[in-house]
Every structure is written in structure tokens, then in C-alpha cells.
Scaffold this motif. Structure first.
Motif, PDB file in Angstrom:
ATOM      1  N   ALA A  71      16.280   1.520   7.859  1.00 21.89           N
ATOM      2  CA  ALA A  71      15.985   2.531   8.885  1.00 21.89           C
ATOM      3  C   ALA A  71      14.926   3.495   8.369  1.00 21.89           C
ATOM      4  O   ALA A  71      14.873   3.785   7.170  1.00 21.89           O
ATOM      5  CB  ALA A  71      17.257   3.304   9.262  1.00 21.89           C
ATOM      6  N   ASP A  72      14.104   3.954   9.285  1.00 23.24           N
ATOM      7  CA  ASP A  72      13.053   4.939   8.984  1.00 23.24           C
ATOM      8  C   ASP A  72      12.153   4.446   7.860  1.00 23.24           C
ATOM      9  O   ASP A  72      12.027   5.061   6.794  1.00 23.24           O
ATOM     10  CB  ASP A  72      13.683   6.289   8.614  1.00 23.24           C
ATOM     11  N   ILE A  73      11.486   3.345   8.134  1.00 20.95           N
ATOM     12  CA  ILE A  73      10.557   2.773   7.160  1.00 20.95           C
ATOM     13  C   ILE A  73       9.328   3.669   7.067  1.00 20.95           C
ATOM     14  O   ILE A  73       8.792   4.122   8.081  1.00 20.95           O
ATOM     15  CB  ILE A  73      10.160   1.347   7.589  1.00 20.95           C
ATOM     16  N   ALA A  74       8.875   3.928   5.851  1.00 20.75           N
ATOM     17  CA  ALA A  74       7.748   4.820   5.632  1.00 20.75           C
ATOM     18  C   ALA A  74       6.460   4.212   6.181  1.00 20.75           C
ATOM     19  O   ALA A  74       6.302   2.972   6.223  1.00 20.75           O
ATOM     20  CB  ALA A  74       7.585   5.104   4.139  1.00 20.75           C
ATOM     21  N   PRO A  75       5.510   5.041   6.586  1.00 22.28           N
ATOM     22  CA  PRO A  75       4.222   4.510   7.065  1.00 22.28           C
ATOM     23  C   PRO A  75       3.494   3.751   5.959  1.00 22.28           C
ATOM     24  O   PRO A  75       3.584   4.077   4.781  1.00 22.28           O
ATOM     25  CB  PRO A  75       3.453   5.776   7.473  1.00 22.28           C
ATOM     26  N   GLY A  76       2.787   2.688   6.364  1.00 20.50           N
ATOM     27  CA  GLY A  76       2.016   1.897   5.410  1.00 20.50           C
ATOM     28  C   GLY A  76       2.202   0.401   5.651  1.00 20.50           C
ATOM     29  O   GLY A  76       2.748  -0.033   6.682  1.00 20.50           O
ATOM     30  N   LEU A  77       1.719  -0.413   4.682  1.00 24.10           N
ATOM     31  CA  LEU A  77       1.806  -1.875   4.762  1.00 24.10           C
ATOM     32  C   LEU A  77       3.099  -2.340   4.116  1.00 24.10           C
ATOM     33  O   LEU A  77       3.433  -1.943   3.004  1.00 24.10           O
ATOM     34  CB  LEU A  77       0.609  -2.503   4.048  1.00 24.10           C
ATOM     35  N   HIS A  78       3.830  -3.230   4.823  1.00 26.50           N
ATOM     36  CA  HIS A  78       5.130  -3.685   4.345  1.00 26.50           C
ATOM     37  C   HIS A  78       5.245  -5.205   4.521  1.00 26.50           C
ATOM     38  O   HIS A  78       4.454  -5.831   5.259  1.00 26.50           O
ATOM     39  CB  HIS A  78       6.268  -2.987   5.094  1.00 26.50           C
ATOM     40  N   TYR A  79       6.269  -5.746   3.877  1.00 23.22           N
ATOM     41  CA  TYR A  79       6.497  -7.196   3.894  1.00 23.22           C
ATOM     42  C   TYR A  79       7.862  -7.480   4.515  1.00 23.22           C
ATOM     43  O   TYR A  79       8.823  -6.740   4.314  1.00 23.22           O
ATOM     44  CB  TYR A  79       6.455  -7.763   2.469  1.00 23.22           C
TER      45      TYR A  79
END
Length: 294
Positions: free
Chosen positions: A43-51
């Protein structure tokens, strides 16, 4: 193309497709959660590039900016049991993305529907404690502050959203009562106008009576002063005449006789029956006024 090259091309395409579906970007204006087989995993994934793992993970993104909810006009009753139609809107944003997703399934329309119910209930309670005059005057700001505080106590913990502001765009009377209210307002204004006119006439009479009194006082004072001046003048004239008579009684007698002649013979048709030897004709017979001896 050989079979080996075709296999390599297919493998490369699958790798590109898997890589494309494995990467995702969360913007600064978004809030995101990751689901694993439909269950909330992050929950509430930080802004940016993720996998993420394709087919296993699903990412749901929501607008994190301040949103506007325009409510439908509702009918409320004031403390005086007067019906009013209120058109309002609210500003809100996601505060806890985990609570927001679990309570609304991430559906913005559902969140606004639940928020509308709370706003409607809050406005109804606030208007029921205030009169119509308080609602349309400066009390409205305090009403909104109280409403926002009560809303956030519920929405922060139950919906995961924060209410920034609630404002009333328009307050109107319902169509079924506006006619009677207009007539009542008209009759009240006419009554006030009659009262003002009556007070105006009363004040006019008071001013007129005071002006008449002042006029009478001034006229009486002027008449008194004129009589005093006239009396003083007559006294001075009498004193002058007496002084002149004492200095030359004969001249004074002569002047008085001339005035008597002038007053007596001023009219064209005047005539008198007087003895010629009368004292009245003394200066007509002799300029020196000497009477003849018998």
C-alpha cells in the motif's frame, strides 16, 4: 529465415513483453497499491520506477491531487422549521491509500457517494441548529468549520480521505414555499413602510409645532421690543416737544396750529362750521397769532 532465428525472435519479443509488463511508474500526483492475486500486497507505493511480476501482481493507481465533488441540491430545515434548498461542493483528497482502497475498492464514484451521504447528514445537523438569518450571514463560515471537523473525524479513519473544504454555493427557498414567503416579506416591508411614514408624520408635526411656537415667541419678542422702542421714541419726542415749548411757547403753538390746519383741510370735500372769531383761526387772521381786542 531459419527456424533458429525465428525462435530467437519470438524469445526476444516475449522478453520485451515481460519486461514492459514488469515495470511501472508511479507519478508524484498519484497514489498506488499493489495486489497479489487480488489481495492487497503493498500500500502507498512511493513515486518512481518499480518492478512487478506479471500475471501475479496488479497495480492500481489513484489521483492524489485535491478533487472537487459537486453535490446535488438538497432540502434542509432550519431551527425555525423553515425549508431551504442548499447547493454545495466539497474539496477532498486521499490521505490513507490503504483505507481508501479497502473501503471504496479504489472507485472514485463510490468514495464520492459515501462522502455525499456524510456531507448531507452533516449539513442537515448544522442547519437544524441555526436560524435562517444565521445560515445566510456570518454564521455560515463557522458552520463550515464545524462541518469539516465532524466530517474528517469519520472520513480519515473510515474512508481514508481528507475533506479540505466544504462550501455552500447557493441557498434558495423551495418553489412550493417561495411564493408565500415572498408575500409575507412584501407584507412585512409594507408594514415597516407604514410605520416609517407614521413616525415621519409624527416628527413632522412635532417640528411644525416647535416652529410655530418659535415663530410666536419671536413675533411676541419683536412686538415687545417694537413697543419698547416706540414708547422710548414717544417719550423722547414728548421730551423734545416739551423742551421746545418751554423755549418758545409761541412757536410751538404756531406749529401745532399748522398741523391742525393740515389735518383738517386734507380732504377736498371737507368743510367746517366755526365762528370766525374762534381761536382755531388765530394764525389765519394774524401771522403773529395776536387776537384783536373787542
Amino acid at each position: 529465415m531459419s527456424g533458429r532465428n525465428l525462435v530467437l525472435l519470438v524469445v526476444l519479443a516475449v522478453a520485451v513483453l515481460i519486461g514492459y509488463n514488469s515495470l511501472y511508474i508511479v507519478k508524484e500526483t498519484e497514489r498506488a497499491v499493489m495486489l497479489e492475486f487480488g489481495r492487497l500486497d503493498q500500500a502507498d507505493i512511493a513515486p518512481g520506477l518499480h518492478y512487478k511480476i506479471p500475471l501475479v501482481h496488479e497495480v492500481r493507481m489513484f489521483d492524489a491531487r485535491i478533487l472537487t465533488f459537486d453535490a446535488q441540491p438538497e432540502r434542509y430545515l432550519t431551527v425555525e422549521k423553515k425549508a431551504i434548498m442548499v447547493d454545495s461542493f466539497a474539496k477532498w483528497r486521499i490521505r490513507d491509500v490503504n483505507t481508501y482502497y479497502t473501503s471504496t475498492n479504489g472507485e472514485e464514484t463510490r468514495a464520492e457517494r459515501l462522502l455525499a451521504q456524510r456531507i448531507n447528514e452533516g449539513l442537515r445537523n448544522q442547519f437544524a441548529q441555526r436560524s435562517l438569518l444565521e445560515v445566510v450571514s456570518g454564521e455560515r463560515d463557522q458552520l463550515m468549520v464545524d462541518l469539516i471537523e465532524s466530517l474528517n473525524r469519520f472520513t480519515n479513519t473510515s474512508l481514508g480521505i481528507e475533506v479540505i473544504d466544504v462550501r455552500v454555493k447557493r441557498i434558495e427557498l423551495p418553489e412550493d414555499v417561495s411564493g408565500s414567503v415572498f408575500l409575507r416579506m412584501t407584507s412585512e416591508r409594507e408594514r415597516e413602510a407604514r410605520e416609517h411614514r407614521a413616525k415621519g408624520r409624527e416628527q413632522a408635526e412635532v417640528i411644525k409645532a416647535d416652529a410655530d411656537r418659535q415663530q410666536a415667541v419671536i413675533a411676541a419678542g419683536a412686538y415687545r421690543d417694537s413697543e419698547l422702542i416706540r414708547g422710548e421714541g414717544d417719550a423722547k419726542a414728548a421730551a423734545i416737544y416739551a423742551s421746545a415749548f418751554n423755549k418758545n411757547p409761541e412757536f410751538y403753538s404756531f406749529v401745532r396750529s399748522l398741523n391742525a390746519y393740515k389735518e383738517t383741510f386734507s380732504g377736498a370735500g371737507d368743510f367746517m362750521l366755526v365762528d370766525p372769531d374762534s381761536e382755531f383761526f388765530r394764525y389765519l387772521k394774524d401771522p403773529k397769532g395776536e387776537t384783536s381786542q373787542p
